[in-house]
Scaffold this motif. Structure first.
Motif, PDB file in Angstrom:
ATOM      1  N   PHE A 166      -7.582 -14.055  13.800  1.00 23.78           N
ATOM      2  CA  PHE A 166      -6.200 -13.507  14.044  1.00 23.78           C
ATOM      3  C   PHE A 166      -5.281 -14.326  13.173  1.00 23.78           C
ATOM      4  O   PHE A 166      -4.323 -13.447  12.445  1.00 23.78           O
ATOM      5  N   PRO A 167      -5.148 -15.460  13.228  1.00 22.21           N
ATOM      6  CA  PRO A 167      -4.032 -16.024  12.538  1.00 22.21           C
ATOM      7  C   PRO A 167      -4.208 -16.177  11.133  1.00 22.21           C
ATOM      8  O   PRO A 167      -3.096 -16.068  10.247  1.00 22.21           O
ATOM      9  N   LYS A 168      -5.506 -16.024  10.574  1.00 22.98           N
ATOM     10  CA  LYS A 168      -5.727 -15.715   9.404  1.00 22.98           C
ATOM     11  C   LYS A 168      -5.314 -14.530   8.802  1.00 22.98           C
ATOM     12  O   LYS A 168      -4.671 -14.349   7.626  1.00 22.98           O
ATOM     13  N   ILE A 169      -5.476 -13.484   9.690  1.00 23.17           N
ATOM     14  CA  ILE A 169      -5.027 -12.100   9.282  1.00 23.17           C
ATOM     15  C   ILE A 169      -3.480 -12.091   9.299  1.00 23.17           C
ATOM     16  O   ILE A 169      -2.848 -11.446   8.473  1.00 23.17           O
ATOM     17  N   LEU A 170      -3.096 -12.661  10.128  1.00 24.26           N
ATOM     18  CA  LEU A 170      -1.817 -12.640  10.444  1.00 24.26           C
ATOM     19  C   LEU A 170      -0.821 -13.259   9.005  1.00 24.26           C
ATOM     20  O   LEU A 170       0.192 -12.764   8.527  1.00 24.26           O
ATOM     21  N   LYS A 171      -1.530 -14.244   8.852  1.00 25.06           N
ATOM     22  CA  LYS A 171      -0.941 -15.008   7.523  1.00 25.06           C
ATOM     23  C   LYS A 171      -0.790 -14.114   6.287  1.00 25.06           C
ATOM     24  O   LYS A 171       0.129 -14.260   5.552  1.00 25.06           O
ATOM     25  N   LEU A 173      -0.728 -10.936   6.235  1.00 27.19           N
ATOM     26  CA  LEU A 173      -0.073  -9.847   6.574  1.00 27.19           C
ATOM     27  C   LEU A 173       1.493 -10.370   5.997  1.00 27.19           C
ATOM     28  O   LEU A 173       2.062  -9.581   5.443  1.00 27.19           O
ATOM     29  N   ILE A 174       1.750 -11.293   6.589  1.00 24.70           N
ATOM     30  CA  ILE A 174       2.886 -12.084   6.347  1.00 24.70           C
ATOM     31  C   ILE A 174       3.204 -12.190   4.738  1.00 24.70           C
ATOM     32  O   ILE A 174       4.273 -11.746   4.192  1.00 24.70           O
ATOM     33  N   LYS A 175       2.280 -12.796   3.990  1.00 24.35           N
ATOM     34  CA  LYS A 175       2.137 -12.831   2.781  1.00 24.35           C
ATOM     35  C   LYS A 175       2.519 -11.578   1.875  1.00 24.35           C
ATOM     36  O   LYS A 175       3.277 -11.598   0.811  1.00 24.35           O
ATOM     37  N   GLY A 179       3.454  -6.360   7.518  1.00 24.70           N
ATOM     38  CA  GLY A 179       3.201  -6.471   9.005  1.00 24.70           C
ATOM     39  C   GLY A 179       3.729  -5.247   9.627  1.00 24.70           C
ATOM     40  O   GLY A 179       3.311  -4.498  10.421  1.00 24.70           O
ATOM     41  N   ALA A 180       4.901  -4.753   8.842  1.00 28.27           N
ATOM     42  CA  ALA A 180       5.666  -3.641   9.312  1.00 28.27           C
ATOM     43  C   ALA A 180       4.864  -2.178   9.243  1.00 28.27           C
ATOM     44  O   ALA A 180       5.192  -1.362   9.946  1.00 28.27           O
ATOM     45  N   TRP A 181       3.976  -2.441   8.307  1.00 31.19           N
ATOM     46  CA  TRP A 181       3.285  -1.060   8.138  1.00 31.19           C
ATOM     47  C   TRP A 181       2.382  -0.668   9.566  1.00 31.19           C
ATOM     48  O   TRP A 181       2.077   0.584   9.646  1.00 31.19           O
TER      49      TRP A 181
END
Length: 417
Positions: A166-171, A173-175, A179-181
């Motif tokens: 999860f943290p890897k995917i979140l990173k 998305l932020i990059k 994320g807003a999608w």
């Protein structure tokens, strides 16, 4: 990471949930059985943060799952992370009348950063962690006690891996600033209305030919009757009668109970048993479907036509190109039925024409439909061209797309992190 022994006592569960309530997120998974029941039987719950993980036994004598359900459905400070979590959320909703919130689904998130539309968990783990999951315990009987060490190890692995992914995917998305999608998609997953079982609406899941109000009225009545029968017996609805069987009965209602024995999918016993009597009574009481309940006509009343079908095909090609160009799952951008509505002239209430979807894809889709965008092939390369407003000359768009974007696509292709 600390892996706890199987939790079978309420006091141990309370302590675990108190600690997890201080986390930014928890990864959650469930194991359940539903092959022989109407309601899925919850057999195991796995939960983890970045520091500890545990499996919880809902079938342990005397255990109270309230602390767990409070953490999942009432604590807004902790993000609940699932993978393909629809069925997990359904089980929690059935038990509490509430859904986990806030929620994050890694399968949905992968759609925003790759072309994977329904990436499986084992493929997700392999892509992000380089690990191969032993699937041997996947289809075991989770209701049988005692659980084996192999079963528990397999089950806990689902959330320990997820807590790392999860943290890897979140990173990512932020990059990519995507994320807003996903906000709307995650809210849909958490919407209680998706899991509320209303027997009066069961008929909508069944394919029925035509729009005859009398036939649809019978279908509605029979489908509701089947749901209530299945719920009362706690057996799968298909054990009462299959969809095609009740659709056939709705279209060609038997005149007498003895005629039920002639219906494909029903046994001879229906000619004189009690369930057959209840079905015949349901058919007799059914009424034509009211106008305000009639299903919408195809494409919201806008006929597609032969030319429209060709335009829809072009839109689908554009979708394939754009999805490959920006490395996103086409399904996240739009669906085929929405493209067909656009081709048929619908311009209102289409997600593709709103928000980020319009900026990323809908704007070009609209220009294609309205003749301001076209395809061209140059030196074997497919590219998009815009039609000049002052002439019939095509103006190349800045980005050219290679031919691999248009042919030989695999919409389910997975990505590596």
């Amino acid at each position: 990471m600390l892996i706890h022994p199987l939790i079978t006592k309420t006091e141990d569960l309370e302590s675990l949930c108190a600690r997890l309530a201080q986390s930014e997120f928890v990864a959650v998974d469930t194991e359940f059985m539903r092959e022989n029941t109407y309601w899925p039987e919850l057999c195991l719950v796995q939960i983890a943060n970045t520091e500890e993980a545990a499996a919880i036994d809902p079938l342990a004598p005397g255990i109270d799952l309230t602390p767990l359900y409070e953490l999942l459905t009432n604590n807004e400070e902790v993000l609940k992370v699932f993978h393909a979590g629809g069925q997990d959320v359904e089980i929690i909703f059935n038990a509490t009348g509430r859904t986990p919130h806030p929620i994050f689904d890694t399968q949905i998130a992968m759609m925003a950063i790759s072309q994977s539309e329904q990436i499986g968990y084992s493929n997700l783990v392999e892509a992000w962690l380089g690990l191969t999951i032993d699937k041997g315990a996947r289809f075991t009987d989770w209701s049988r006690r005692p659980l084996t060490e192999r079963q528990i190890e397999y089950a806990i692995g689902d959330v320990t891996h997820l807590s790392k992914i999860f943290p890897k995917i979140l990173k990512r998305l932020i990059k990519t600033d995507r994320g807003a999608w996903l906000n709307q998609e995650m809210e849909k997953l958490a919407d209680p209305e998706n899991y509320r079982n209303d027997p009066t609406l069961a008929w909508r899941r069944i394919k029925a030919a035509g729009r005859n109000p009398a036939v649809l009225g019978r279908l509605k009545a029979i489908a509701e009757w089947r749901e209530l029968e299945a719920q009362g017996k706690n057996i799968p609805r298909g054990r009462i009668a299959r969809d095609e069987t009740i659709a056939d009965i709705a279209s060609h209602p038997p005149k007498a109970q003895a005629d039920l024995a002639k219906v494909r999918g029903l046994s001879q016993g229906w000619r004189d048993n009690d369930i057959g009597k209840r079905l015949m009574a349901t058919i007799a009481k059914s009424a034509p479907l009211p106008d305000d309940e009639m299903p919408p006509r195809n494409h919201r009343g806008a006929p597609l036509g032969k030319e429209g079908a060709l335009v829809a095909d072009l839109l689908k090609l554009l979708l394939k190109i754009r999805a490959r160009e920006i490395d996103v799952a086409a399904r996240l951008l739009t669906r085929s039925d929405e493209l067909e509505q656009l081709a048929a002239g619908v311009r209102r209430d289409l997600p593709i024409l709103e928000g980020w979807r319009f900026e990323i894809f809908g704007k070009d889709a609209l220009e294609l439909v309205e003749g301001r965008l076209a395809f061209a092939v140059e030196n074997g390369r497919l590219k998009m061209t815009r039609v000049s407003a002052d002439s019939d000359v095509f103006a190349d768009t800045p980005a050219e797309l290679d031919d691999s974007a248009a042919v030989g696509s695999d919409d389910g292709a997975e990505t590596t992190a």
